[in-house]
Design an enzyme around this catalytic site. Sequence first.
Site, PDB file in Angstrom:
ATOM      1  N   ARG A 121     -52.762 -41.524 -21.901  1.00 57.18           N
ATOM      2  CA  ARG A 121     -52.998 -40.071 -21.863  1.00 57.18           C
ATOM      3  C   ARG A 121     -53.697 -39.598 -23.143  1.00 57.18           C
ATOM      4  O   ARG A 121     -54.548 -38.715 -23.104  1.00 57.18           O
ATOM      5  CB  ARG A 121     -51.676 -39.313 -21.686  1.00 57.18           C
ATOM      6  CG  ARG A 121     -51.897 -37.811 -21.503  1.00 57.18           C
ATOM      7  CD  ARG A 121     -50.646 -37.077 -21.123  1.00 57.18           C
ATOM      8  NE  ARG A 121     -49.695 -37.018 -22.222  1.00 57.18           N
ATOM      9  CZ  ARG A 121     -48.479 -36.490 -22.137  1.00 57.18           C
ATOM     10  NH1 ARG A 121     -48.068 -35.999 -20.984  1.00 57.18           N
ATOM     11  NH2 ARG A 121     -47.679 -36.472 -23.168  1.00 57.18           N
ATOM     12  N   LYS A 170     -42.166 -36.336 -15.831  1.00 59.60           N
ATOM     13  CA  LYS A 170     -41.565 -35.058 -15.413  1.00 59.60           C
ATOM     14  C   LYS A 170     -42.639 -34.085 -14.925  1.00 59.60           C
ATOM     15  O   LYS A 170     -42.526 -33.499 -13.852  1.00 59.60           O
ATOM     16  CB  LYS A 170     -40.788 -34.410 -16.580  1.00 59.60           C
ATOM     17  CG  LYS A 170     -39.675 -35.290 -17.139  1.00 59.60           C
ATOM     18  CD  LYS A 170     -38.911 -34.603 -18.269  1.00 59.60           C
ATOM     19  CE  LYS A 170     -39.699 -34.329 -19.523  1.00 59.60           C
ATOM     20  NZ  LYS A 170     -40.167 -35.534 -20.255  1.00 59.60           N
ATOM     21  N   ARG A 176     -40.664 -38.805 -30.986  1.00 61.96           N
ATOM     22  CA  ARG A 176     -40.201 -38.083 -29.776  1.00 61.96           C
ATOM     23  C   ARG A 176     -39.157 -38.915 -29.029  1.00 61.96           C
ATOM     24  O   ARG A 176     -38.170 -38.381 -28.525  1.00 61.96           O
ATOM     25  CB  ARG A 176     -41.393 -37.762 -28.863  1.00 61.96           C
ATOM     26  CG  ARG A 176     -42.246 -36.606 -29.398  1.00 61.96           C
ATOM     27  CD  ARG A 176     -43.644 -36.623 -28.850  1.00 61.96           C
ATOM     28  NE  ARG A 176     -43.722 -36.391 -27.421  1.00 61.96           N
ATOM     29  CZ  ARG A 176     -44.777 -36.737 -26.675  1.00 61.96           C
ATOM     30  NH1 ARG A 176     -45.827 -37.315 -27.213  1.00 61.96           N
ATOM     31  NH2 ARG A 176     -44.781 -36.486 -25.385  1.00 61.96           N
ATOM     32  N   ARG A 225     -53.774 -35.127 -26.316  1.00 57.17           N
ATOM     33  CA  ARG A 225     -52.679 -34.208 -26.688  1.00 57.17           C
ATOM     34  C   ARG A 225     -52.222 -34.543 -28.101  1.00 57.17           C
ATOM     35  O   ARG A 225     -52.012 -35.712 -28.421  1.00 57.17           O
ATOM     36  CB  ARG A 225     -51.534 -34.359 -25.667  1.00 57.17           C
ATOM     37  CG  ARG A 225     -50.659 -33.125 -25.583  1.00 57.17           C
ATOM     38  CD  ARG A 225     -49.694 -33.193 -24.435  1.00 57.17           C
ATOM     39  NE  ARG A 225     -48.336 -33.379 -24.902  1.00 57.17           N
ATOM     40  CZ  ARG A 225     -47.275 -33.304 -24.133  1.00 57.17           C
ATOM     41  NH1 ARG A 225     -47.419 -33.059 -22.836  1.00 57.17           N
ATOM     42  NH2 ARG A 225     -46.067 -33.482 -24.616  1.00 57.17           N
ATOM     43  N   ARG A 245     -32.452 -29.651 -23.690  1.00 59.27           N
ATOM     44  CA  ARG A 245     -32.758 -30.889 -24.399  1.00 59.27           C
ATOM     45  C   ARG A 245     -31.705 -31.196 -25.452  1.00 59.27           C
ATOM     46  O   ARG A 245     -31.840 -32.207 -26.160  1.00 59.27           O
ATOM     47  CB  ARG A 245     -34.096 -30.722 -25.117  1.00 59.27           C
ATOM     48  CG  ARG A 245     -35.230 -31.469 -24.455  1.00 59.27           C
ATOM     49  CD  ARG A 245     -36.491 -31.026 -25.172  1.00 59.27           C
ATOM     50  NE  ARG A 245     -37.484 -32.034 -25.199  1.00 59.27           N
ATOM     51  CZ  ARG A 245     -38.576 -32.010 -24.415  1.00 59.27           C
ATOM     52  NH1 ARG A 245     -38.741 -31.068 -23.529  1.00 59.27           N
ATOM     53  NH2 ARG A 245     -39.471 -32.947 -24.523  1.00 59.27           N
TER      54      ARG A 245
HETATM   55  P1  AP5 Z   1     -46.091 -36.782 -17.612  1.00 56.79           P
HETATM   56  O1  AP5 Z   1     -45.854 -36.395 -16.199  1.00 56.79           O
HETATM   57  O2  AP5 Z   1     -46.899 -35.878 -18.468  1.00 56.79           O
HETATM   58  O3  AP5 Z   1     -44.693 -37.090 -18.336  1.00 56.79           O
HETATM   59  P2  AP5 Z   1     -43.663 -36.110 -18.980  1.00 56.79           P
HETATM   60  O4  AP5 Z   1     -42.312 -36.695 -18.767  1.00 56.79           O
HETATM   61  O5  AP5 Z   1     -43.891 -34.706 -18.498  1.00 56.79           O
HETATM   62  O6  AP5 Z   1     -44.094 -36.305 -20.493  1.00 56.79           O
HETATM   63  P3  AP5 Z   1     -44.380 -35.299 -21.637  1.00 56.79           P
HETATM   64  O7  AP5 Z   1     -45.007 -36.122 -22.723  1.00 56.79           O
HETATM   65  O8  AP5 Z   1     -45.139 -34.086 -21.191  1.00 56.79           O
HETATM   66  O9  AP5 Z   1     -42.919 -34.876 -21.975  1.00 56.79           O
HETATM   67  P4  AP5 Z   1     -42.250 -34.436 -23.258  1.00 56.79           P
HETATM   68  O10 AP5 Z   1     -40.867 -34.306 -22.843  1.00 56.79           O
HETATM   69  O11 AP5 Z   1     -42.504 -35.288 -24.447  1.00 56.79           O
HETATM   70  O12 AP5 Z   1     -43.077 -33.107 -23.599  1.00 56.79           O
HETATM   71  P5  AP5 Z   1     -42.815 -31.564 -23.381  1.00 56.79           P
HETATM   72  O13 AP5 Z   1     -44.101 -30.976 -23.005  1.00 56.79           O
HETATM   73  O14 AP5 Z   1     -41.630 -31.289 -22.539  1.00 56.79           O
HETATM   74  O15 AP5 Z   1     -46.695 -38.253 -17.596  1.00 56.79           O
HETATM   75  C1  AP5 Z   1     -47.142 -38.867 -18.793  1.00 56.79           C
HETATM   76  C2  AP5 Z   1     -48.384 -39.710 -18.461  1.00 56.79           C
HETATM   77  O16 AP5 Z   1     -48.002 -40.766 -17.573  1.00 56.79           O
HETATM   78  C3  AP5 Z   1     -49.497 -38.903 -17.748  1.00 56.79           C
HETATM   79  O17 AP5 Z   1     -50.741 -39.313 -18.236  1.00 56.79           O
HETATM   80  C4  AP5 Z   1     -49.304 -39.285 -16.258  1.00 56.79           C
HETATM   81  O18 AP5 Z   1     -50.521 -39.228 -15.556  1.00 56.79           O
HETATM   82  C5  AP5 Z   1     -48.753 -40.701 -16.353  1.00 56.79           C
HETATM   83  N1  AP5 Z   1     -47.834 -41.014 -15.257  1.00 56.79           N
HETATM   84  C6  AP5 Z   1     -46.896 -40.212 -14.695  1.00 56.79           C
HETATM   85  N2  AP5 Z   1     -46.226 -40.855 -13.719  1.00 56.79           N
HETATM   86  C7  AP5 Z   1     -46.754 -42.123 -13.662  1.00 56.79           C
HETATM   87  C8  AP5 Z   1     -46.480 -43.281 -12.856  1.00 56.79           C
HETATM   88  N3  AP5 Z   1     -45.533 -43.261 -11.907  1.00 56.79           N
HETATM   89  N4  AP5 Z   1     -47.191 -44.398 -13.093  1.00 56.79           N
HETATM   90  C9  AP5 Z   1     -48.170 -44.440 -14.070  1.00 56.79           C
HETATM   91  N5  AP5 Z   1     -48.486 -43.366 -14.854  1.00 56.79           N
HETATM   92  C10 AP5 Z   1     -47.781 -42.230 -14.658  1.00 56.79           C
HETATM   93  O19 AP5 Z   1     -42.427 -31.122 -24.874  1.00 56.79           O
HETATM   94  C11 AP5 Z   1     -43.350 -31.164 -25.934  1.00 56.79           C
HETATM   95  C12 AP5 Z   1     -42.697 -30.654 -27.212  1.00 56.79           C
HETATM   96  O20 AP5 Z   1     -42.322 -29.278 -27.056  1.00 56.79           O
HETATM   97  C13 AP5 Z   1     -41.414 -31.357 -27.644  1.00 56.79           C
HETATM   98  O21 AP5 Z   1     -41.672 -32.533 -28.391  1.00 56.79           O
HETATM   99  C14 AP5 Z   1     -40.740 -30.275 -28.488  1.00 56.79           C
HETATM  100  O22 AP5 Z   1     -41.320 -30.173 -29.766  1.00 56.79           O
HETATM  101  C15 AP5 Z   1     -41.098 -29.010 -27.716  1.00 56.79           C
HETATM  102  N6  AP5 Z   1     -40.067 -28.648 -26.707  1.00 56.79           N
HETATM  103  C16 AP5 Z   1     -40.233 -28.606 -25.354  1.00 56.79           C
HETATM  104  N7  AP5 Z   1     -39.084 -28.261 -24.745  1.00 56.79           N
HETATM  105  C17 AP5 Z   1     -38.179 -28.089 -25.730  1.00 56.79           C
HETATM  106  C18 AP5 Z   1     -36.798 -27.758 -25.738  1.00 56.79           C
HETATM  107  N8  AP5 Z   1     -36.111 -27.526 -24.585  1.00 56.79           N
HETATM  108  N9  AP5 Z   1     -36.165 -27.680 -26.922  1.00 56.79           N
HETATM  109  C19 AP5 Z   1     -36.822 -27.897 -28.085  1.00 56.79           C
HETATM  110  N10 AP5 Z   1     -38.122 -28.227 -28.151  1.00 56.79           N
HETATM  111  C20 AP5 Z   1     -38.799 -28.334 -26.985  1.00 56.79           C
END
Ligand code: AP5
Length: 190
Positions: free
Chosen positions: A127, A13, A144, A133, A88
């Site tokens: 990552r 994402k 997660r 992280r 979410r």
């Molecule tokens: P990346 O692009 O970072 O993936 P992502 O989907 O953004 O993954 P995240 O781990 O950031 O998402 P998340 O939903 O767990 O975390 P968030 O920050 O929202 O890619 C991941 C890796 O893969 C990178 O190294 C990238 O380079 C690589 N990659 C990407 N595309 C690729 C490809 N095509 N091929 C190969 N490699 C690739 O949330 C974190 C925490 O915050 C949650 O756990 C929760 O506690 C809290 N939180 C956030 N939003 C809410 C909400 N709405 N409600 C409640 N709690 C929330």
Amino acid sequence: MRIVFIGPPGSGKGTQAVNIIKKYKPVHLSTGDMLRAARAAKTEIGLQADKYMSSGQLVPDDVIVGIISERLKQEDCQAGYLLDGFPRTIAQAEALDKMLAEKKTPLDAVLELQVPDDELFRRLAERAEKEGRSDDTPEVIKNRLKVYNEQTSPLLAYYGKKNLLKSFNGLGTVEEVFARIETILDSLQK
Ligand code: AP5
């Protein structure tokens, strides 16, 4: 353009949001980034969120809905935005619907990135080595994913019923995945 981006942790994402913003210019609203910034700044919300984030749990709905509802009122969001990581839960989606109905600004689409679990683990492990992280440990990743399957995946049916859901394959190179997104977003603009 008002878009929601849904996908499990590690589905890409954040990576694809960068490409979308560059080409289509919506404001990027990542609740994960907002919470990490609040945590780094040691604000009350950041300190409160930390215990949920570090164990892979969701931060309570009222906290997140409060953050997003304030953010959506700001001037820069009026021309469009990409919601990355929000909603979410069904409760968050219902709160968003209410906010948008009041403003008469419906969503244009909900994009769902589909990536199998083994690839998610592979990406997040990689990552973890590069960026360290704090929620990219094997135990927390597992949690997660569980939280995603239990609390977030019901949104797919929720938005499917509203005819907003656009699901696509998140495997392949970053460029290949972005080309799929461009096909969807370009068709919305016609
Ligand atoms: P990346 O692009 O970072 O993936 P992502 O989907 O953004 O993954 P995240 O781990 O950031 O998402 P998340 O939903 O767990 O975390 P968030 O920050 O929202 O890619 C991941 C890796 O893969 C990178 O190294 C990238 O380079 C690589 N990659 C990407 N595309 C690729 C490809 N095509 N091929 C190969 N490699 C690739 O949330 C974190 C925490 O915050 C949650 O756990 C929760 O506690 C809290 N939180 C956030 N939003 C809410 C909400 N709405 N409600 C409640 N709690 C929330």
